[in-house]
Design an enzyme around this catalytic site. Structure first.
Site, PDB file in Angstrom:
ATOM      1  N   SER A  93       0.819  -1.212   0.000  1.00 35.57           N
ATOM      2  CA  SER A  93       0.000   0.000   0.000  1.00 35.57           C
ATOM      3  C   SER A  93       0.854   1.263   0.000  1.00 35.57           C
ATOM      4  O   SER A  93       0.322   2.365   0.136  1.00 35.57           O
ATOM      5  CB  SER A  93      -0.902  -0.003   1.240  1.00 35.57           C
ATOM      6  OG  SER A  93      -0.123  -0.269   2.398  1.00 35.57           O
ATOM      7  N   THR A 195      -2.106   3.684   4.197  1.00 33.94           N
ATOM      8  CA  THR A 195      -1.058   4.700   4.147  1.00 33.94           C
ATOM      9  C   THR A 195      -0.180   4.620   5.378  1.00 33.94           C
ATOM     10  O   THR A 195      -0.680   4.313   6.454  1.00 33.94           O
ATOM     11  CB  THR A 195      -1.755   6.079   4.163  1.00 33.94           C
ATOM     12  OG1 THR A 195      -2.574   6.157   3.013  1.00 33.94           O
ATOM     13  CG2 THR A 195      -0.788   7.235   4.196  1.00 33.94           C
ATOM     14  N   THR A 213       1.938   6.998   0.374  1.00 34.22           N
ATOM     15  CA  THR A 213       1.003   5.925   0.044  1.00 34.22           C
ATOM     16  C   THR A 213       0.946   5.677  -1.464  1.00 34.22           C
ATOM     17  O   THR A 213       1.242   6.573  -2.259  1.00 34.22           O
ATOM     18  CB  THR A 213      -0.419   6.315   0.535  1.00 34.22           C
ATOM     19  OG1 THR A 213      -1.292   5.204   0.420  1.00 34.22           O
ATOM     20  CG2 THR A 213      -0.993   7.481  -0.248  1.00 34.22           C
ATOM     21  N   ARG A 223      -6.671   9.322  -9.913  1.00 36.04           N
ATOM     22  CA  ARG A 223      -7.261   9.572  -8.587  1.00 36.04           C
ATOM     23  C   ARG A 223      -6.171   9.978  -7.580  1.00 36.04           C
ATOM     24  O   ARG A 223      -5.119   9.373  -7.502  1.00 36.04           O
ATOM     25  CB  ARG A 223      -7.972   8.314  -8.100  1.00 36.04           C
ATOM     26  CG  ARG A 223      -8.664   8.446  -6.748  1.00 36.04           C
ATOM     27  CD  ARG A 223      -7.789   7.953  -5.608  1.00 36.04           C
ATOM     28  NE  ARG A 223      -8.543   7.824  -4.342  1.00 36.04           N
ATOM     29  CZ  ARG A 223      -7.975   7.537  -3.177  1.00 36.04           C
ATOM     30  NH1 ARG A 223      -6.675   7.359  -3.100  1.00 36.04           N
ATOM     31  NH2 ARG A 223      -8.706   7.436  -2.096  1.00 36.04           N
ATOM     32  N   THR A 246      -5.794   7.778   7.821  1.00 39.88           N
ATOM     33  CA  THR A 246      -5.691   6.653   6.899  1.00 39.88           C
ATOM     34  C   THR A 246      -7.116   6.180   6.622  1.00 39.88           C
ATOM     35  O   THR A 246      -8.037   6.518   7.363  1.00 39.88           O
ATOM     36  CB  THR A 246      -4.820   5.524   7.492  1.00 39.88           C
ATOM     37  OG1 THR A 246      -4.721   4.454   6.542  1.00 39.88           O
ATOM     38  CG2 THR A 246      -5.364   4.979   8.788  1.00 39.88           C
ATOM     39  N   GLY A 247      -7.288   5.410   5.560  1.00 40.54           N
ATOM     40  CA  GLY A 247      -8.637   4.950   5.227  1.00 40.54           C
ATOM     41  C   GLY A 247      -9.124   5.598   3.946  1.00 40.54           C
ATOM     42  O   GLY A 247      -8.321   6.085   3.148  1.00 40.54           O
TER      43      GLY A 247
HETATM   44  N1  ASP Z   1      -5.971   7.332   2.606  1.00 39.35           N
HETATM   45  C1  ASP Z   1      -5.427   6.565   1.532  1.00 39.35           C
HETATM   46  C2  ASP Z   1      -6.088   6.949   0.260  1.00 39.35           C
HETATM   47  O1  ASP Z   1      -7.291   7.118   0.235  1.00 39.35           O
HETATM   48  C3  ASP Z   1      -5.537   5.094   1.726  1.00 39.35           C
HETATM   49  C4  ASP Z   1      -5.359   4.595   3.149  1.00 39.35           C
HETATM   50  O2  ASP Z   1      -4.710   5.203   3.945  1.00 39.35           O
HETATM   51  O3  ASP Z   1      -5.922   3.570   3.515  1.00 39.35           O
HETATM   52  O4  ASP Z   1      -5.428   7.050  -0.726  1.00 39.35           O
END
Ligand code: ASP
Length: 341
Positions: A93, A195, A213, A223, A246-247
């Site tokens: 990731s 991330t 990330t 994106r 994160t997320g």
């Molecule tokens: N926040 C990151 C994104 O949307 C992904 C993650 O941290 O899970 O690119």
């Protein structure tokens, strides 16, 4: 020292029950504790302290810590730590080996910020192993905060970075498998993102942070998530505190997540209360939203006093913590609900 650090979790849980807690929001936090929890939601440690999201935060923290103790600047130490997961092909990731977008391209987002509110950021960058380093050069060597896509690549090459293929055979295989029944639809779930976001309170009492990330796996080409956006994926105000996310980046951007966590801390909320309130705000804004089915967001926050916490919408979020007293350890974030809800 590392043996001492390795039994961390148990030690941390035991000690936390009697150790110091934040100056703010103590009574409320106590009420909020989930049944069976041994830890108080915000914990306080002596500076310096480094916290980073997810399991890959642990090796990153160790490297950052080593550099910090060797006298490196906060930004150099953050960069050094974040380069570890960026270069690790098993971290799917972040950086090299990160899952590609739906076209099979690995596109990277990163940012870094110091205690004087200097920021550098790159997004939709391809072919460069260490976007965190490019973000740091944007901060140091340009009059801008953010460079995107081809422009970011052009800048990286002019700074001496090398272009290379970041799609490993393993990630390519997984992408091809995904293509079989994906209907070409980008979907986030618990496995395909994560991330690394890092926050630091250094020995001088100054805050800094970074994010890096490969974003959401199988995303649409072009994106950009929350991670490179100052105020969404990362924010800090050296008078108050720092926060990172994160997320699902879309949900974090919609709510200016990290900036809001810092603003709540400015109003006197503890890191725990601030992370929880913004996570709940995101939940409330998305209850009837198409993204709710796979919505996960997590925040970490650290204030000027060395109080820190993490909180996520759904279960499973953890973060690495490093300080002089307890060394390096992983801690589990409290959460609003589990994945089956
Ligand atoms: N926040 C990151 C994104 O949307 C992904 C993650 O941290 O899970 O690119």
């Amino acid at each position: 020292m590392s043996n001492r650090r390795d039994f961390i979790k148990k030690a941390a849980l035991g000690a936390a029950a009697v150790s110091s807690v934040g100056f703010s929001g103590f009574a409320k936090e106590k009420e909020d504790e989930k049944e069976g929890a041994l830890e108080f939601p915000s914990k306080k440690v002596k500076k310096p302290v480094v916290i980073s999201t997810w399991n890959h935060g642990l090796p990153a923290n160790k490297e950052t810590w080593k550099e910090l103790k060797a006298g490196k600047s906060a930004l150099d130490a953050i960069e050094a730590g974040m380069k570890i997961p960026e270069a690790d092909p098993n971290v799917r990731s972040v950086g090299y080996g990160g899952y590609p977008d739906r076209e099979g391209k690995v596109t990277l987002d990163a940012c870094i910020m110091d205690h004087n509110s200097n920021c550098g950021s790159v997004c939709f960058l391809q072919g460069i192993m260490h976007p965190i380093s490019v973000a740091k050069r944007v901060l140091q060597n340009t009059p801008h905060v953010m460079l995107a896509g081809q422009g970011a690549l052009q800048f990286a090459l002019s700074e001496g970075f090398k272009e290379e293929n970041l799609l490993t055979p393993e990630s390519e295989k997984d992408w091809k498998k995904w293509l079989e029944d994906s209907k070409y639809k980008p979907v986030i779930n618990i496995e395909n993102h994560d991330t690394i976001s890092m926050l630091m309170l250094d020995q001088d009492g100054n805050l800094s942070g970074g994010c890096t990330t490969s974003g959401a796996a199988w995303k649409m080409h072009g994106r950009v998530g929350d991670s490179p956006i100052i105020g969404a994926g990362l924010f800090l105000d050296n008078e108050v505190g720092a926060a990172a996310a994160t997320g699902l980046g879309e949900a974090v951007i919609r709510t200016a997540g990290s900036a809001m966590v810092v603003e709540l801390m400015r109003q006197g909320k503890s890191p725990y209360d601030a992370c929880k309130e913004i996570t709940e705000r995101i939940y409330n804004k998305h209850k009837n939203h198409k993204d709710m089915e796979y919505l996960q967001v997590g925040f970490i926050a650290l204030n000027k006093n060395g109080e820190y916490a993490g909180y996520s919408l759904r279960s499973g979020f953890n973060y690495a913590v490093s300080d002089d007293e307890k060394g390096h350890r992983m801690e589990d974030a409290k959460f609003k609900m589990s994945w089956d809800k």
